[in-house]
Design an enzyme around this catalytic site. Structure first.
Site, PDB file in Angstrom:
ATOM      1  N   ASN A   1       0.614  -0.202   6.298  1.00 39.15           N
ATOM      2  CA  ASN A   1       1.092  -0.928   5.130  1.00 39.15           C
ATOM      3  C   ASN A   1       1.735  -2.212   5.657  1.00 39.15           C
ATOM      4  OD1 ASN A   1       2.090  -1.620   2.689  1.00 39.15           O
ATOM      5  ND2 ASN A   1       3.648  -0.015   2.570  1.00 39.15           N
ATOM      6  N   GLY A   2       1.332  -3.369   5.140  1.00 39.58           N
ATOM      7  CA  GLY A   2       1.915  -4.627   5.626  1.00 39.58           C
ATOM      8  C   GLY A   2       0.811  -5.574   6.078  1.00 39.58           C
TER       9      GLY A   2
ATOM     10  N   LYS B   1       3.000  -2.847  -7.367  1.00 42.00           N
ATOM     11  CA  LYS B   1       4.398  -2.791  -7.801  1.00 42.00           C
ATOM     12  C   LYS B   1       5.354  -3.418  -6.783  1.00 42.00           C
ATOM     13  CE  LYS B   1       7.648  -1.442 -10.594  1.00 42.00           C
ATOM     14  NZ  LYS B   1       7.788  -2.261 -11.802  1.00 42.00           N
TER      15      LYS B   1
ATOM     16  N   CYS C   1       0.855  -1.170   0.000  1.00 42.66           N
ATOM     17  CA  CYS C   1       0.000   0.000   0.000  1.00 42.66           C
ATOM     18  C   CYS C   1       0.898   1.229   0.000  1.00 42.66           C
ATOM     19  CB  CYS C   1      -0.880   0.005   1.231  1.00 42.66           C
ATOM     20  SG  CYS C   1      -1.781  -1.526   1.438  1.00 42.66           S
TER      21      CYS C   1
ATOM     22  N   TRP D   1      -3.848  -1.781  -1.325  1.00 35.68           N
ATOM     23  CA  TRP D   1      -3.878  -3.029  -2.088  1.00 35.68           C
ATOM     24  C   TRP D   1      -4.388  -4.074  -1.111  1.00 35.68           C
ATOM     25  CZ3 TRP D   1      -1.344  -7.837  -1.818  1.00 35.68           C
ATOM     26  CH2 TRP D   1      -1.487  -8.635  -2.968  1.00 35.68           C
TER      27      TRP D   1
ATOM     28  N   GLU E   1       9.690 -14.926 -19.064  1.00 35.29           N
ATOM     29  CA  GLU E   1       9.442 -13.504 -18.799  1.00 35.29           C
ATOM     30  C   GLU E   1       8.409 -12.951 -19.781  1.00 35.29           C
ATOM     31  OE1 GLU E   1       9.821 -11.438 -16.567  1.00 35.29           O
ATOM     32  OE2 GLU E   1       9.679  -9.487 -17.536  1.00 35.29           O
TER      33      GLU E   1
ATOM     34  N   LYS F   1       4.831 -11.223 -18.805  1.00 32.90           N
ATOM     35  CA  LYS F   1       4.388  -9.900 -19.259  1.00 32.90           C
ATOM     36  C   LYS F   1       2.997  -9.980 -19.870  1.00 32.90           C
ATOM     37  CE  LYS F   1       6.443  -8.004 -17.531  1.00 32.90           C
ATOM     38  NZ  LYS F   1       7.609  -8.145 -16.713  1.00 32.90           N
TER      39      LYS F   1
ATOM     40  N   ARG G   1       1.644   1.373  -6.072  1.00 32.30           N
ATOM     41  CA  ARG G   1       1.818   0.401  -4.985  1.00 32.30           C
ATOM     42  C   ARG G   1       0.515  -0.290  -4.596  1.00 32.30           C
ATOM     43  NH1 ARG G   1       6.658   1.388  -1.850  1.00 32.30           N
ATOM     44  NH2 ARG G   1       5.703   0.178  -0.211  1.00 32.30           N
TER      45      ARG G   1
ATOM     46  N   GLU H   1       0.228 -10.831 -17.273  1.00 34.70           N
ATOM     47  CA  GLU H   1       0.098  -9.781 -16.269  1.00 34.70           C
ATOM     48  C   GLU H   1      -0.720  -8.589 -16.771  1.00 34.70           C
ATOM     49  OE1 GLU H   1       4.047  -8.351 -15.585  1.00 34.70           O
ATOM     50  OE2 GLU H   1       3.588  -7.706 -13.559  1.00 34.70           O
TER      51      GLU H   1
ATOM     52  N   HIS I   1       6.555 -33.601 -23.917  1.00 32.60           N
ATOM     53  CA  HIS I   1       6.318 -34.303 -22.652  1.00 32.60           C
ATOM     54  C   HIS I   1       5.019 -33.851 -21.990  1.00 32.60           C
ATOM     55  CE1 HIS I   1      10.211 -36.159 -22.982  1.00 32.60           C
ATOM     56  NE2 HIS I   1      10.739 -34.973 -23.222  1.00 32.60           N
TER      57      HIS I   1
HETATM   58  O1  M6R Z   1      10.846  -5.499  -6.739  1.00 27.05           O
HETATM   59  P1  M6R Z   1      11.149  -6.923  -7.121  1.00 27.05           P
HETATM   60  O2  M6R Z   1      11.976  -7.020  -8.335  1.00 27.05           O
HETATM   61  O3  M6R Z   1      11.691  -7.717  -5.981  1.00 27.05           O
HETATM   62  O4  M6R Z   1       9.719  -7.536  -7.463  1.00 27.05           O
HETATM   63  C1  M6R Z   1       9.553  -8.887  -7.727  1.00 27.05           C
HETATM   64  C2  M6R Z   1       8.272  -9.141  -8.469  1.00 27.05           C
HETATM   65  O5  M6R Z   1       7.167  -8.790  -7.690  1.00 27.05           O
HETATM   66  C3  M6R Z   1       8.213  -8.374  -9.778  1.00 27.05           C
HETATM   67  O6  M6R Z   1       9.328  -8.636 -10.562  1.00 27.05           O
HETATM   68  C4  M6R Z   1       6.947  -8.740 -10.577  1.00 27.05           C
HETATM   69  O7  M6R Z   1       6.962 -10.072 -10.950  1.00 27.05           O
HETATM   70  C5  M6R Z   1       6.875  -7.838 -11.800  1.00 27.05           C
HETATM   71  N1  M6R Z   1       6.096  -6.691 -11.505  1.00 27.05           N
HETATM   72  C6  M6R Z   1       6.326  -8.499 -13.001  1.00 27.05           C
HETATM   73  O8  M6R Z   1       6.352  -7.641 -14.100  1.00 27.05           O
END
Ligand code: M6R
Length: 610
Positions: free
Chosen positions: A99-100, A605, A2, A75, A483, A487, A27, A490, A506
């Site tokens: 936050n947490g 984020k 958050c 969040w 990756e 993307k 965030r 996500e 497989h």
């Molecule tokens: O801040 P970080 O790199 O530790 O974050 C890890 C993941 O939460 C982050 O890479 C997440 O998978 C990405 N937002 C994906 O695009």
């Protein structure tokens, strides 16, 4: 996850708080709220479901007067996104934002209910408000009440407390969730990220784990976990003021994709010179440590984990040093064996990811020869708690989907691998030169890859109406395929899977039909011929292929296969380069689907909760 902002000032601060929330919206963006009090204890609280803009509108239409206040963008973890679950939460004259996650909120709730407190939300956070209210009955100061409260909390928190009857101060506690204090002139601020406050100050103090601080207009008093008063250094921020601006771009993600050549140049600056990587630039003791490393253990999450997976190929093939990569949330909860002379590396954009940070702390007690972080945020917890930090210089990344953070992580890791191989005399001068030449060429090559934007956009409609997609790669291009699938899923919400192409037969081959596009990352390398066989396996089952390859790869477009030929680059940096078209593809598919590209649903984020 958050965002928190707070201020103690003479001027009315509602606008500053809302602007801070806008900058923190990356965030978390399920709901937002603000509470402000003036010098006569007149108090207002506004909360709205949805994005910060909803709150901004209502704040604009209501005159919110007062110089002390706190604000929050949420969040959701405990309790659905709703106005009742939005922060700030109130108990009597006490207002809090948090936050947490408070892990022991259930017993605390039962205890507080037995004391007569009535809970108005489903959140774990509300217990903090009632606990402080209760403790203040017997404490002489607000900070004492917060200290007593903190002693009862288990879990992670960055929490700010305001007392309506004592409007001159805010008290803030940090344990597991970052908090910065912004120092002004005759006014002071706090936030979960300095980005929130860059329009009011550039001077920051970073609270450390266990710190509890009291801020007034003229004073900042900080106490550490043992209750001792401590000083925390003030640092001048070098984060760009316009980091929160999209400029000419439609989305932050798009801007960040286009910033990659510059971000990579910045990450390499001072770390390479013609023909060589400058080992000393990695850290004061880098030469000494790298000479002794026999094993590398990488820990990370999400995109950063994918960077680690790619680097594993480099550690073993270029530097000849064994390397394991593990997801932080798995590593921290299993019985692991520390290998002799093993270097632990965390990779993180934010430097605050809860699982990675916990793994780092655990590793420090478990006999690693050193703990290093590859990180993008100076002053973050991982940077401060590691033995040495190798900073990526991507600049602030706002889009939830990580792009420039990933390619700069790869750039930094490739330099690290080269330094390691050189210090261990496993990389010859010629090889080192070849790697450095490839790195120097990379930013311009990425510019060229970006010029394929239109061509890639033209492919996007083929994906936008599909429910599933498969990405294939081999060797170090397998994590690039992973990756790419991350993307796409996500930001477009299309189910995307990635497989090492050799695994296709497989199991996943059973899924292939004309309704599932198959994207292949197919640069020219030793595995190309093997990959071609895997492509034929897909073709024979009626699959539709999208092959990203180099000139002379020997592919031809036909009804079942679209070929995107990218200019040739060095094998060494090709994983970084092939990431670009994958990012563009995900972006354009998301555009067609009309999703919220920068703030995809359910995500945030910085994942500062477990
Ligand atoms: O801040 P970080 O790199 O530790 O974050 C890890 C993941 O939460 C982050 O890479 C997440 O998978 C990405 N937002 C994906 O695009």
């Amino acid at each position: 996850m958050c965002g928190i902002v707070g201020a103690v000032a003479q001027r009315d601060i509602a606008e500053i708080l809302v602007e801070g929330l806008r900058r923190l919206e990356y965030r978390g963006y399920d709901s937002a709220g603000i509470a402000v009090v003036d010098g006569q204890s007149n108090y207002q609280r506004l909360r709205r479901l949805g994005k910060v803009n909803e709150l901004a509108q209502v704040t604009k239409n209501t005159s919110v007067i007062g110089g002390t206040g706190i604000a929050h963008t949420r969040w959701a973890t405990h309790g659905e996104p709703s106005e009742a679950n939005s922060h700030p939460h109130v108990s009597g004259d006490i207002t809090i934002v948090h936050n947490g996650i408070i892990e022991n909120h259930v017993p605390l709730r039962t205890l507080l209910e037995s004391r007569g407190y009535q809970f108005l939300s489903q959140t774990d956070s509300e217990v903090i408000a009632h606990l402080v209210e209760w403790e203040l009955k017997s404490a002489t100061t607000l900070i004492e009440a917060v200290q007593k409260t903190a002693a009862q909390l288990e879990g992670a928190y960055g929490a700010v407390v305001m007392n309506r009857l004592d409007p001159k101060r805010l008290v803030v506690a940090r344990s597991g969730s970052p908090i910065v204090i912004g120092c002004g002139v005759g006014e002071n601020f706090l936030a979960s990220d300095q980005l929130a406050l860059l329009n009011v100050t550039r001077r920051f103090m970073f609270l450390e784990e266990g710190d509890i601080a009291e801020i007034t207009r003229h004073e900042i008093n900080i106490y550490d976990a043992s209750g001792e008063q401590v000083e925390r250094e003030i640092t001048e921020s070098n984060v760009e003021q316009d980091a929160g601006d999209k400029g000419k771009f439609r989305h932050f993600m798009q801007k960040e994709v286009y910033e990659q050549p510059t971000a990579i140049i910045n990450t390499m600056e001072g770390r390479i010179r013609p023909g060589e990587v400058i080992t000393e630039s990695i850290g004061v003791h880098a030469v000494e440590i790298l000479k002794k490393v026999e094993h590398v253990q990488i820990i990370a999450c999400g995109t950063s984990y994918n960077a680690g997976m790619t680097a594993r190929y480099w550690f073993e093939s270029l530097a000849g040093v064994s390397c394991d990569v593990e997801i932080a949330s798995e590593f921290r909860y299993r019985q692991f064996v520390t290998r002799p002379n093993s270097l632990l590396i965390t990779i993180s954009q934010s430097g605050e990811t809860a699982d990675t940070l916990a793994a780092l702390r655990l590793a420090k007690e478990r006999g690693y020869m050193g703990v290093m972080t590859v990180c993008n945020v100076a002053g973050s917890s991982m940077v401060r708690e590691s033995d040495f930090a190798f900073m990526t210089r991507a600049g602030t990344e706002i889009g939830v989907a990580s792009t420039k953070a990933f390619t700069t992580q790869l750039t930094a890791l490739l330099m690290l691998v080269t330094a390691l191989g050189k210090e261990q005399k496993r990389i010859t001068q010629e090889k080192e030169k070849e790697i450095v030449d490839a790195l120097y060429a990379l930013p311009t090559q990425i510019e060229k890859a970006l010029s394929f934007d239109k061509q890639i956009a033209a492919l996007a409609p083929d994906f936008a109406d599909k429910e599933h997609t498969l990405f294939l790669g081999r060797g170090e291009f397998y994590p690039i395929a992973v990756e790419a699938s991350l993307k796409l899923k996500e930001i477009s919400y299309i189910h995307a899977e990635a497989y090492a192409a050799g695994e296709l037969k497989h199991g996943p081959l059973a899924l292939v039909d004309a309704d599932m596009p198959v994207v292949v990352v197919a640069p020219t390398n030793d595995l190309l011929e093997k990959l071609k066989s895997n492509i034929e396996e897909v073709r024979a089952r009626g699959g539709l292929l999208y092959v990203f390859c180099a000139p002379k790869a020997g592919f031809e477009s036909d009804q079942s296969m679209k070929i995107i030929t990218l200019p040739h680059v060095s094998d060494i940096t090709a994983p970084i380069y092939y990431t670009i078209p994958m990012q563009l593809l995900a972006y354009h598919v998301a555009l067609i689907k009309g999703t919220d590209v920068d703030q995809p649903r359910n995500l945030a984020k910085a994942v500062t909760v477990e």
